[in-house]
Design an enzyme around this catalytic site. Structure first.
Site, short mmCIF file in Angstrom:
data_model
loop_
_atom_site.label_atom_id
_atom_site.label_comp_id
_atom_site.label_asym_id
_atom_site.label_seq_id
_atom_site.Cartn_x
_atom_site.Cartn_y
_atom_site.Cartn_z
N GLU A 115 9.57 3.63 0.07
CA GLU A 115 9.60 3.83 -1.07
C GLU A 115 8.23 3.36 -1.77
OE1 GLU A 115 14.12 3.22 -2.42
OE2 GLU A 115 12.71 1.47 -2.87
N GLY A 119 4.70 3.08 -3.49
CA GLY A 119 4.23 3.83 -4.84
C GLY A 119 2.61 3.65 -4.63
N ARG A 120 2.37 2.34 -4.80
CA ARG A 120 0.81 2.10 -4.96
C ARG A 120 0.18 2.57 -3.73
NH1 ARG A 120 -0.44 -2.77 -7.52
NH2 ARG A 120 1.87 -3.40 -7.16
N TYR A 168 -2.06 -8.99 -15.49
CA TYR A 168 -2.07 -9.88 -14.16
C TYR A 168 -3.29 -10.53 -13.93
CZ TYR A 168 1.64 -6.47 -13.21
OH TYR A 168 2.96 -5.69 -13.05
N ARG A 213 -2.98 -3.50 -16.02
CA ARG A 213 -3.00 -4.37 -15.08
C ARG A 213 -3.94 -5.61 -15.22
NH1 ARG A 213 -4.08 -3.64 -10.20
NH2 ARG A 213 -2.20 -4.94 -9.29
N GLY A 239 5.65 -2.02 -1.47
CA GLY A 239 5.06 -3.16 -1.01
C GLY A 239 3.82 -3.19 -0.04
N CYS A 263 -6.98 -5.74 -30.16
CA CYS A 263 -7.00 -6.96 -30.98
C CYS A 263 -6.54 -8.05 -30.24
CB CYS A 263 -6.84 -7.07 -32.49
SG CYS A 263 -7.54 -5.44 -33.34
N GLU A 264 -6.88 -8.21 -28.97
CA GLU A 264 -6.18 -9.11 -27.99
C GLU A 264 -7.38 -9.61 -27.02
OE1 GLU A 264 -3.40 -10.31 -27.03
OE2 GLU A 264 -2.08 -9.47 -28.90
C1 LIG Z 1 8.18 -0.63 -7.85
C2 LIG Z 1 9.14 -0.22 -6.55
C3 LIG Z 1 8.53 0.41 -5.44
C4 LIG Z 1 7.17 0.77 -5.42
O1 LIG Z 1 6.35 -0.49 -4.98
P1 LIG Z 1 4.85 -0.23 -4.67
O2 LIG Z 1 4.34 -1.64 -4.41
O3 LIG Z 1 4.22 0.63 -5.54
O4 LIG Z 1 4.67 0.30 -3.23
C5 LIG Z 1 9.39 0.77 -4.64
N1 LIG Z 1 10.75 0.60 -4.46
C6 LIG Z 1 11.23 0.01 -5.56
C7 LIG Z 1 12.70 -0.26 -5.63
C8 LIG Z 1 10.61 -0.38 -6.64
O5 LIG Z 1 10.89 -1.10 -7.84
#
Ligand SMILES: *Cc1c(COP(=O)(O)O)cnc(C)c1O
Length: 419
Positions: free
Chosen positions: A277, A279-280, A319, A315, A235, A346-347
Site C-alpha cells: 500500500e 503512497g510516498r 514536521y 510538511r 513505509g 501568519c505563522e
Molecule cells: C499512510 C498509509 C499508507 C501509505 O504510507 P506511505 O508512507 O505513503 O507509503 C499505507 N497504508 C496505510 C494504512 C496508511 O495509513
C-alpha cells in the site's frame, strides 16, 4: 543532485496557462516507477500494489496507476467514493482504516473491497454492521515495542516505535480475531502491518516481511486459517535530501522473495500473495510545487517570500521536513546565499526552508519545491483564508492536463451560512 523533471522553458509555458502556485506531476516518472515496482515483485504471481489514496487523492492519478495494474488503499468514506467513481471495484480496493464508522464498513462491503480490521473489537462491530462476515478478510498486526533494523555505527537503527502507535492488534488478539472470524464464516485471511514510515533502507520491507511471514505460519498452525495474502503496507521512503541514497525497489523485491522462500515456502504456504500500500514511494518524487518569488526582505535574517504557503504544502511547517528547492534557470549558479524561504501565513512555522544555501534569488524567479507528489496537495488546508492550488499533469508527450482547478473564494465561502 536533484533535478526538476521539467525545464524552465516548459515551466514558463505552463505557468502562463495555470498561474502559480501549482502542483505539477510527471506522468512518465509515475509510470516508470510503478513498472519497476511490479517488475521487482514479478516473482509473486498474486502481487498487487494498492496505492494509498490519502497520499494523492487525485482521480487522474488514481486512473493512471490503475492502468499500471494498481488498486487503491482507502481509509475513509470519501476515499471509497472516489475509488468507486474512478472505476475501482471489488478486490481492487483495500480498506485499511482505523476508528472506523459503521457507514464506511457498509460502503467498503458494498464495493466488494477487502476489509482490513484494525482492532479485535471490530470483528463483532463488522458482523453487527453487515449482519455477516465477508469471506475474505484481513487483520492489522502491531508487534509493540520498538522496531529496529540491523546494525548501524551507533548500534541498532531504531526505525519506529509500534508500541506507541494506535494501530493494529497484539499477537494474541490476532489469533483470537482469526479464530472468531473463521467461526463467523471467513475463509481467506490476510495479515497487514505498517511498522515504520519513510524508511530509507532496502531492508525495511524484507525485515517486515519476515516478521509477517513467521506470524502467518504460526497463525495457520494455531488457528487452521487459510492465509492467502500478506500486506506489507506503506513505509518505503524517498530521499528528500539530495545526499540521501534512494531505495532500490529491485533489491527490496529480491529481499522479500528470499524471506518468502525461507519461511513461507517450507511451511507449504507458497500460494500467498504479497500486497503493498505504497503512497510516498509511488508519487512523492513525481510532484513539484511550483511557486514564484514575490518579495525579498532583510531584517535579522534574509527572507524570500513566495506565493505558495503551508496551505499548499504542510510538511515543512508540520514536521520540519526538508524539501529540496531548485531556483529555475540558476541550476548551475553557486549556492552562496543563505535564505529562509517563507509563505504568507501568519505563522512563523510557514517556512519552506530555513538557513538554506541557494543561488542569488531575484523577485519573479520560479522555484521548484521537490518531492511534493505525495502528502503534498493532499494535506492542504485553508487556514488564513489561503486557498488550495491547481494540480496539473505533465503528460509523456509534453502536453499538460488540468486535473484539479485552483480553489476560488466562492469555494472558501461555500459552506458558510451567512444569516
Ligand atoms: C499512510 C498509509 C499508507 C501509505 O504510507 P506511505 O508512507 O505513503 O507509503 C499505507 N497504508 C496505510 C494504512 C496508511 O495509513
Amino acid at each position: 543532485m536533484k533535478k526538476p523533471f521539467v525545464t524552465l522553458e516548459k515551466l514558463q509555458e505552463i505557468v502562463n496557462e495555470y498561474p502559480t502556485p501549482l502542483h505539477i506531476y510527471d506522468e512518465k516518472g509515475i509510470r516508470e516507477n510503478a513498472r519497476a515496482l511490479y517488475k521487482a515483485f514479478s516473482w509473486n504471481p498474486g502481487f498487487k500494489e494498492y496505492f494509498a489514496v490519502k497520499a494523492t487523492p487525485t482521480p487522474h492519478i488514481l486512473k493512471l496507476l490503475q492502468e499500471e495494474g494498481c488498486g487503491v488503499d482507502c481509509s475513509s468514506l470519501t476515499e471509497l467514493m472516489m475509488a468507486q467513481r474512478c472505476g475501482f471495484a471489488g478486490e481492487e480496493i483495500m480498506f485499511s482504516s482505523n476508528d472506523t464508522p459503521a457507514e464506511e464498513f457498509e460502503l467498503a462491503e458494498k464495493l466488494g473491497a477487502i476489509i482490513n480490521l484494525d482492532d479485535i473489537t471490530h470483528v463483532d462491530f463488522l458482523k453487527d454492521t453487515l449482519g455477516y462476515i465477508p469471506k475474505k478478510i484481513s487483520c492489522r498486526y502491531n508487534p509493540g515495542g520498538t522496531f529496529s533494523l540491523g546494525e548501524s555505527k551507533e548500534g541498532f537503527q531504531v526505525m519506529d516505535t509500534p508500541g506507541d502507535a494506535k494501530y493494529g492488534m497484539t499477537r494474541d488478539q490476532m489469533a483470537e480475531a482469526f479464530r472468531r472470524l473463521k467461526e463467523l464464516g471467513a475463509e481467506e485471511f490476510g495479515i497487514h502491518a505498517f511498522l515504520a514510515s519513510n524508511t530509507i533502507s532496502n531492508d525495511y520491507y524484507p525485515a517486515l516481511a519476515a516478521i509477517l511471514f513467521r506470524l502467518a505460519v504460526e497463525m495457520k498452525e494455531e488457528t487452521g486459517c487459510h492465509i492467502t495474502f500478506i500486506n506489507l503496507s506503506g513505509g518505503v521512503g524517498v530521499p528528500y535530501r539530495p545526499e540521501q541514497p534512494a531505495n532500490d525497489i529491485a533489491v527490496i523485491g529480491e529481499g522479500v522473495r528470499k524471506a518468502y522462500e525461507e519461511i513461507l515456502v517450507p511451511a507449504g504456504m507458497g500460494d500467498v500473495s504479497i500486497c503493498t500500500e505504497l503512497g510516498r514511494f509511488m508519487l512523492a518524487p513525481y510532484g513539484h510545487l511550483v511557486t514564484r518569488v514575490l518579495h525579498e526582505k532583510r531584517i535579522y535574517k534574509h527572507y524570500i517570500g513566495v506565493d505558495a504557503c503551508a496551505a499548499n504544502l504542510m510538511r515543512p511547517s508540520m514536521y520540519g521536513a526538508y524539501h529540496h528547492i531548485t531556483v529555475m534557470g540558476k541550476e548551475d549558479a553557486p549556492c552562496d546565499h543563505m535564505y529562509d524561504v517563507t509563505g504568507s501565513l501568519c505563522e512563523n512555522s510557514d517556512k519552506f526552508a530555513i538557513d538554506r544555501m541557494l543561488p542569488e534569488i531575484d523577485i519573479g524567479d520560479l522555484l521548484v519545491i521537490h518531492d511534493t507528489g505525495a502528502h503534498g496537495h493532499a494535506m492542504g488546508y485553508q487556514y488564513n483564508g489561503r486557498l488550495r492550488s491547481a494540480e496539473v499533469l505533465l503528460r509523456e508527450d509534453g502536453s499538460t492536463l488540468l486535473m484539479r482547478r485552483a480553489e476560488t473564494p466562492e469555494d472558501y465561502f461555500s459552506t458558510v451560512i451567512w444569516d
